[in-house]
Scaffold this active site. Structure first.
Site, PDB file in Angstrom:
ATOM      1  N   ASP A   1       0.823  -1.208   0.000  1.00 50.56           N
ATOM      2  CA  ASP A   1       0.000   0.000   0.000  1.00 50.56           C
ATOM      3  C   ASP A   1       0.863   1.266   0.000  1.00 50.56           C
ATOM      4  O   ASP A   1       2.099   1.203  -0.044  1.00 50.56           O
ATOM      5  CB  ASP A   1      -0.922  -0.058   1.235  1.00 50.56           C
TER       6      ASP A   1
ATOM      7  N   TRP B   1      -2.744   3.207  -5.867  1.00 43.93           N
ATOM      8  CA  TRP B   1      -4.012   3.794  -6.338  1.00 43.93           C
ATOM      9  C   TRP B   1      -3.891   4.515  -7.684  1.00 43.93           C
ATOM     10  O   TRP B   1      -4.647   5.452  -7.965  1.00 43.93           O
ATOM     11  CB  TRP B   1      -4.598   4.741  -5.281  1.00 43.93           C
TER      12      TRP B   1
ATOM     13  N   ASP C   1      -9.870   3.484  -4.002  1.00 39.75           N
ATOM     14  CA  ASP C   1     -10.566   2.395  -3.292  1.00 39.75           C
ATOM     15  C   ASP C   1     -12.016   2.223  -3.747  1.00 39.75           C
ATOM     16  O   ASP C   1     -12.733   3.195  -3.978  1.00 39.75           O
ATOM     17  CB  ASP C   1     -10.585   2.683  -1.785  1.00 39.75           C
TER      18      ASP C   1
HETATM   19  C1  GLA Z   1      -5.895   1.386   1.369  1.00 40.06           C
HETATM   20  C2  GLA Z   1      -6.047   0.338   0.265  1.00 40.06           C
HETATM   21  C3  GLA Z   1      -7.184  -0.615   0.619  1.00 40.06           C
HETATM   22  C4  GLA Z   1      -6.892  -1.285   1.952  1.00 40.06           C
HETATM   23  C5  GLA Z   1      -6.672  -0.225   3.027  1.00 40.06           C
HETATM   24  C6  GLA Z   1      -6.168  -0.829   4.329  1.00 40.06           C
HETATM   25  O1  GLA Z   1      -7.005   2.225   1.434  1.00 40.06           O
HETATM   26  O2  GLA Z   1      -6.263   0.943  -0.978  1.00 40.06           O
HETATM   27  O3  GLA Z   1      -7.342  -1.584  -0.389  1.00 40.06           O
HETATM   28  O4  GLA Z   1      -5.755  -2.105   1.834  1.00 40.06           O
HETATM   29  O5  GLA Z   1      -5.708   0.747   2.621  1.00 40.06           O
HETATM   30  O6  GLA Z   1      -5.997   0.131   5.322  1.00 40.06           O
END
Ligand code: GLA
Length: 381
Positions: A126, A161, A183
């Site tokens: 992440d 992302w 997300d």
């Molecule tokens: C980010 C990621 C999610 C998840 C959360 C966990 O938002 O994009 O997919 O892994 O962190 O905290």
């Protein structure tokens, strides 16, 4: 390692967030096998954020939370492996994870070795709490190098992302998949937003570095960590079966990794059948990994076609509008003008039923938030 097809599995985040435990993971592993998910291709079981203590141990290693995982992670990994599944875990390129647990910044090599020692086969990586002065590209390269240096085959699932135009460099950095959008939430407009945004980046997806459209929300029905039930009005915007069908069709056609985010221990029959639909999974896993031709991608409609390795063509029409609609796909847009001596013989992907010959254009009624998808042979007119 070679990752020749979009990986498939289950991930804890969408439904469970921080409410994870050894028991949940072991029960999920059991169900993945008993309920046919593994046989359908879902082989990775991935623990997302919130698995560790808030501080590293004195030896500098991340420590699994002893309340959530009383026997440690090797024990969990061994259990998952004993079921014929592969085991995935989560860390972050920043100082802390998104939920404020230790991240791997400046600890890449020790963490990669820890994961390898536990028997991890997949690392989601992440991007929260990343120092403003640090270089994102370089840090993803570093974790990639650290994983390779362990000598263990660990699928590197990058998750920044889609920032920093990463479709141009994630493959060269060594990521096998990369999150190309923000997300997901368990709402139809989130599904549509991700698919539309993705449409611009599909060219970058392919063997050894697949665009990842995020975990599926199928089967959540508004509950759980990324569920969006409004407590004031619990039925408002509640996802429908039709919307889940559309989500799965888009993820399959666009070649995204298929990571189930619902609770497979209590998945209803409709969602289980959808997630295990052989025709849809075959499109997702097609060996050619061709990028679709996107004809339209906006909030009202997504229309696309995709060439398959057996010379068939998949046609898809999604209706983002609030009313049922008659939708067209003109075949000249995909290379079959009316003077071509060929037409398409179509099969409905969801039912497996033949639906006849398509000439010049496809015209079909698509329910609100629904989807039609056909797999077609090229035949003489
Ligand atoms: C980010 C990621 C999610 C998840 C959360 C966990 O938002 O994009 O997919 O892994 O962190 O905290």
């Amino acid at each position: 390692m070679i990752v020749s097809k979009p990986p498939m599995g289950w991930n804890s985040w969408n439904t469970f967030g921080e409410n994870i435990s050894e028991q949940l993971i072991m029960e999920t592993a059991d169900k993945m096998v008993e309920e046919g998910y593994l046989a359908a291709g879902y082989e990775y079981l991935i623990i997302d954020d919130c698995w560790s203590l808030r501080r590293r141990g004195e030896d500098g290693r991340i420590v699994p939370d002893p309340v959530k995982f009383p026997h440690g992670m090797k024990y969990v990994a061994d259990y998952v492996h004993s079921k014929g599944l592969k085991f995935g875990m989560y860390s972050c390129a920043g100082l802390m994870t998104c939920a404020d647990y230790p991240g791997s910044y400046d600890h890449e090599f020790v963490d990669a070795q820890t994961f390898a020692d536990w028997g991890v086969d997949y690392l989601k990586y992440d991007y929260c709490n990343f120092p403003a002065t640090a270089d994102c590209q370089q840090r993803y390269r570093t974790m990639s190098m650290a994983l390779k240096a362990t000598g263990r085959d660990i699928l590197f699932a990058a998750c920044n992302w889609g920032h920093h135009e990463c479709q141009h460099w994630m493959s060269s950095a060594g990521a096998h998949t990369y999150r190309s959008t923000g997300d997901i939430f368990d709402k139809f407009n989130s599904t549509m937003w991700i698919a539309q945004d993705q449409a611009k980046k599909l060219y970058a997806s392919g063997p050894n570095c697949f665009n990842d459209m995020d975990m599926l929300t199928i089967g959540m029905y508004g509950k759980g960590n990324v569920g969006m039930v409004d407590p004031e009005d619990p039925l408002k915007g509640l996802p429908t079966d039709e919307e889940y069908k559309t989500q799965f069709a888009l993820w399959c056609a666009f070649g995204s990794p298929l990571m189930i985010g619902g609770d497979i221990r209590s998945m209803n029959d409709y969602c289980k059948k959808l997630l295990q639909n052989k025709n849809l999974i075959a499109i997702n896993q097609d060996g050619a990994c061709n990028a679709p031709i996107v004809i339209t991608a906006n909030e009202d409609a997504i229309v696309f076609a995709r060439h398959m390795s057996d010379n068939t063509v998949v046609l898809g029409l999604v209706n983002g509008g609030s009313e049922s609609a008659r939708m067209y796909l003109f075949l000249d847009e995909i290379g079959l003008p009316s003077h071509a001596p060929y037409a398409l013989e179509a099969m409905d992907v969801f039912t497996g039923e033949p639906v006849g010959i398509v000439q010049d254009y496809l015209l079909t009624e698509v329910p609100s938030h629904g989807c039609q998808m056909y797999r077609c042979k090229i035949v003489k007119k």
